[in-house]
Design a protein around this motif. Structure first.
Motif, mmCIF file in Angstrom:
data_model
loop_
_atom_site.group_PDB
_atom_site.id
_atom_site.type_symbol
_atom_site.label_atom_id
_atom_site.label_comp_id
_atom_site.label_asym_id
_atom_site.label_seq_id
_atom_site.Cartn_x
_atom_site.Cartn_y
_atom_site.Cartn_z
ATOM 1 N N PRO A 58 0.823 -1.230 0.000
ATOM 2 C CA PRO A 58 0.000 0.000 0.000
ATOM 3 C C PRO A 58 0.854 1.277 0.000
ATOM 4 N N ARG A 59 1.995 1.238 0.697
ATOM 5 C CA ARG A 59 2.873 2.421 0.688
ATOM 6 C C ARG A 59 3.390 2.681 -0.729
ATOM 7 N N LEU A 60 3.744 1.586 -1.442
ATOM 8 C CA LEU A 60 4.212 1.749 -2.834
ATOM 9 C C LEU A 60 3.104 2.356 -3.703
ATOM 10 N N LEU A 61 1.866 1.901 -3.470
ATOM 11 C CA LEU A 61 0.754 2.446 -4.267
ATOM 12 C C LEU A 61 0.570 3.942 -3.996
ATOM 13 N N HIS A 62 0.770 4.356 -2.741
ATOM 14 C CA HIS A 62 0.666 5.794 -2.441
ATOM 15 C C HIS A 62 1.782 6.571 -3.142
ATOM 16 N N GLU A 63 2.958 5.963 -3.190
ATOM 17 C CA GLU A 63 4.082 6.629 -3.871
ATOM 18 C C GLU A 63 3.802 6.725 -5.383
ATOM 19 N N ILE A 64 3.219 5.655 -5.936
ATOM 20 C CA ILE A 64 2.833 5.695 -7.354
ATOM 21 C C ILE A 64 1.806 6.819 -7.558
ATOM 22 N N GLY A 65 0.869 6.915 -6.623
ATOM 23 C CA GLY A 65 -0.159 7.959 -6.701
ATOM 24 C C GLY A 65 0.439 9.351 -6.622
ATOM 25 N N ARG A 66 1.477 9.494 -5.841
ATOM 26 C CA ARG A 66 2.141 10.806 -5.743
ATOM 27 C C ARG A 66 2.855 11.154 -7.061
ATOM 28 N N LEU A 67 3.530 10.154 -7.620
ATOM 29 C CA LEU A 67 4.366 10.399 -8.801
ATOM 30 C C LEU A 67 3.559 10.574 -10.080
ATOM 31 N N LEU A 68 2.365 9.983 -10.116
ATOM 32 C CA LEU A 68 1.560 9.991 -11.336
ATOM 33 C C LEU A 68 0.800 11.312 -11.458
ATOM 34 N N ARG A 69 0.705 11.833 -12.687
ATOM 35 C CA ARG A 69 -0.109 13.052 -12.868
ATOM 36 C C ARG A 69 -1.588 12.687 -12.825
ATOM 37 N N PRO A 70 -2.441 13.610 -12.445
ATOM 38 C CA PRO A 70 -3.874 13.323 -12.520
ATOM 39 C C PRO A 70 -4.231 12.901 -13.938
ATOM 40 N N GLY A 71 -4.987 11.822 -14.081
ATOM 41 C CA GLY A 71 -5.315 11.291 -15.397
ATOM 42 C C GLY A 71 -4.251 10.333 -15.927
ATOM 43 N N GLY A 72 -3.131 10.211 -15.201
ATOM 44 C CA GLY A 72 -2.075 9.274 -15.603
ATOM 45 C C GLY A 72 -2.487 7.836 -15.309
ATOM 46 N N LEU A 73 -1.750 6.902 -15.923
ATOM 47 C CA LEU A 73 -2.148 5.491 -15.889
ATOM 48 C C LEU A 73 -1.138 4.660 -15.093
ATOM 49 N N VAL A 74 -1.651 3.787 -14.230
ATOM 50 C CA VAL A 74 -0.794 2.802 -13.567
ATOM 51 C C VAL A 74 -1.163 1.416 -14.075
ATOM 52 N N ILE A 75 -0.142 0.604 -14.369
ATOM 53 C CA ILE A 75 -0.375 -0.790 -14.763
ATOM 54 C C ILE A 75 0.376 -1.675 -13.766
ATOM 55 N N LEU A 76 -0.371 -2.571 -13.121
ATOM 56 C CA LEU A 76 0.226 -3.493 -12.150
ATOM 57 C C LEU A 76 0.002 -4.919 -12.641
ATOM 58 N N ILE A 77 1.069 -5.707 -12.671
ATOM 59 C CA ILE A 77 0.960 -7.100 -13.123
ATOM 60 C C ILE A 77 1.703 -7.973 -12.113
ATOM 61 N N GLU A 78 0.999 -8.899 -11.499
ATOM 62 C CA GLU A 78 1.648 -9.772 -10.514
ATOM 63 C C GLU A 78 1.140 -11.204 -10.663
ATOM 64 N N PRO A 79 2.056 -12.182 -10.786
ATOM 65 C CA PRO A 79 1.616 -13.580 -10.833
ATOM 66 C C PRO A 79 1.161 -14.050 -9.450
ATOM 67 N N ASP A 80 0.071 -14.805 -9.424
ATOM 68 C CA ASP A 80 -0.408 -15.382 -8.173
ATOM 69 C C ASP A 80 0.599 -16.418 -7.682
ATOM 70 N N LEU A 81 0.704 -16.568 -6.369
ATOM 71 C CA LEU A 81 1.659 -17.540 -5.817
ATOM 72 C C LEU A 81 0.970 -18.848 -5.430
ATOM 73 N N ILE A 82 -0.318 -18.970 -5.780
ATOM 74 C CA ILE A 82 -1.023 -20.241 -5.569
ATOM 75 C C ILE A 82 -1.012 -20.987 -6.903
ATOM 76 N N PRO A 83 -0.385 -22.144 -6.965
ATOM 77 C CA PRO A 83 -0.337 -22.855 -8.249
ATOM 78 C C PRO A 83 -1.692 -23.446 -8.627
ATOM 79 N N ILE A 84 -1.883 -23.626 -9.927
ATOM 80 C CA ILE A 84 -3.126 -24.223 -10.437
ATOM 81 C C ILE A 84 -2.739 -25.526 -11.148
ATOM 82 N N VAL A 85 -3.465 -26.583 -10.835
ATOM 83 C CA VAL A 85 -3.183 -27.878 -11.457
ATOM 84 C C VAL A 85 -4.480 -28.396 -12.067
#
Ligand SMILES: C[S@@+](CC[C@H](N)C(=O)[O-])C[C@H]1O[C@@H](n2cnc3c(N)ncnc32)[C@H](O)[C@@H]1O
Length: 317
Positions: free
Chosen positions: A154-181
């Motif tokens: 959450p702290r990183l997201l606030h920092e992203i929010g600070r750095l981004l201009r209003p109307g700017g875009l954030v893209i977050l991509i994270e692989p889940d750590l629960i495997p699927i079989v």
């Protein structure tokens, strides 16, 4: 506005040895003791496999979401890639958007020295420091597969929010750590005997990350975490199911599966410093790695993973 002085951003020099420490035979970064995956030649290969895999998943593109719209060149545009790894995404974005300035940030200088003129790399521990850029500076911020080095997401997201201009875009991509079989997430499996090595590896990886203070639920909670900041709006989720291995019948999924397989082939042994530092006996770590590799090389079932892909805009005032 709270950000640290530029002197806290380390300058890249010819002798990079001070940026690494050796732990159980692998080179780890020396800025953040919590991030225990190696930052070496294999990490660069993993980063490239991951990048190529996602390009196939995104039908040849480097991104999802309205990136072209936010980077329209009516004025100088700025792009930030957090946890850039080998820098492949940042370099491709700099090539695609030659009038934008692209900055990649990581814990270690594992990026190429020869890059497009509009691309630069910087060192920063995003878990401890704020980036020395003013508020509202960037048009696009991208953070991919790096939550395992962030204990306070959450702290990183606030920092992203600070750095981004209003109307700017954030893209977050994270692989889940629960495997699927065979299409089922691990907790729903009734018979685990055919993929025991694979499942034990992921259980151990998650447990060791938790011991390091990492929130392993971050990938599946990205939309909720973004919403909780009250900084972002129009949150769009496009989760992807990533096959791991050579079983998909169609060409595109097969290619994605091959890249994912090569990525995980290198991830499995890369966890050794983390596992040993967590206090697991060497014999157990060897067995975990051997058994996970065995299930990867001789799969009896179809393994896959869930990739959480989310984008959102910073609210306009
Ligand atoms: C698995 S790699 C992913 C690289 C790249 N984003 C990609 O998608 O190919 C994770 C990268 O995040 C970086 N990283 C992890 N924690 C970080 C932190 N606290 N600050 C800066 N970089 C971090 C690591 O050094 C590593 O290069």
């Amino acid at each position: 506005m709270a950000y640290n002085s530029p002197s806290e951003l380390l300058e890249l020099g010819d002798d990079d040895s001070s940026y690494y420490r050796w732990v159980h035979g692998r080179a780890l970064n020396s800025l953040n003791p919590r991030y225990m995956l190696p930052v070496d030649a294999d990490a660069i290969k993993r980063s490239e496999f991951h990048h190529r895999m996602l390009q196939f998943l995104f039908n040849g593109k480097n991104y999802v979401g309205p990136v072209k719209e936010v980077l329209q060149p009516s004025q100088q545009r700025r792009v930030l890639d957090l946890g850039t790894g080998g820098g492949f995404w940042a370099i491709d974005m700099a090539d695609e958007f030659p009038r934008a300035e692209v900055i990649g940030v990581d814990l270690a200088p594992i990026q190429p020295r020869s890059v497009p003129p509009n691309c630069t790399f910087e060192l920063c521990d995003l878990d401890q420091w704020n980036l020395p850029y003013p508020d509202n500076h960037f048009d696009l911020i991208h953070a991919r597969s790096m939550h395992t080095g962030i204990h306070n997401y959450p702290r990183l997201l606030h920092e992203i929010g600070r750095l981004l201009r209003p109307g700017g875009l954030v893209i977050l991509i994270e692989p889940d750590l629960i495997p699927i079989v065979d299409g089922k997430p691990a907790p729903q499996l009734t018979d685990t005997s055919s993929s025991q090595g694979w499942l034990a590896f992921w259980d151990t990886y998650r447990a060791c990350l938790v011991q390091q203070g990492i929130d392993v639920t971050v990938p599946s909670r990205l939309p909720e975490l973004l919403a909780a900041t009250n900084i972002f709006q129009h949150v769009v989720t496009q989760d992807g199911n990533i096959p791991i291995g050579f079983y998909p019948p169609d060409q595109l999924s097969l290619t994605v599966g091959q890249f994912a397989w090569m990525d995980y082939d290198l991830l499995i042994p890369a966890t050794k410093p983390l596992f040993l530092t967590a206090g697991l006996p060497e014999s157990k770590v060897k067995r975990l790695i051997k058994d996970a590799h065995h299930d990867l090389y001789y799969p009896q079932l179809h393994c896959s993973s869930l990739l959480h892909i989310v984008h959102a805009f910073k609210r306009q005032p």
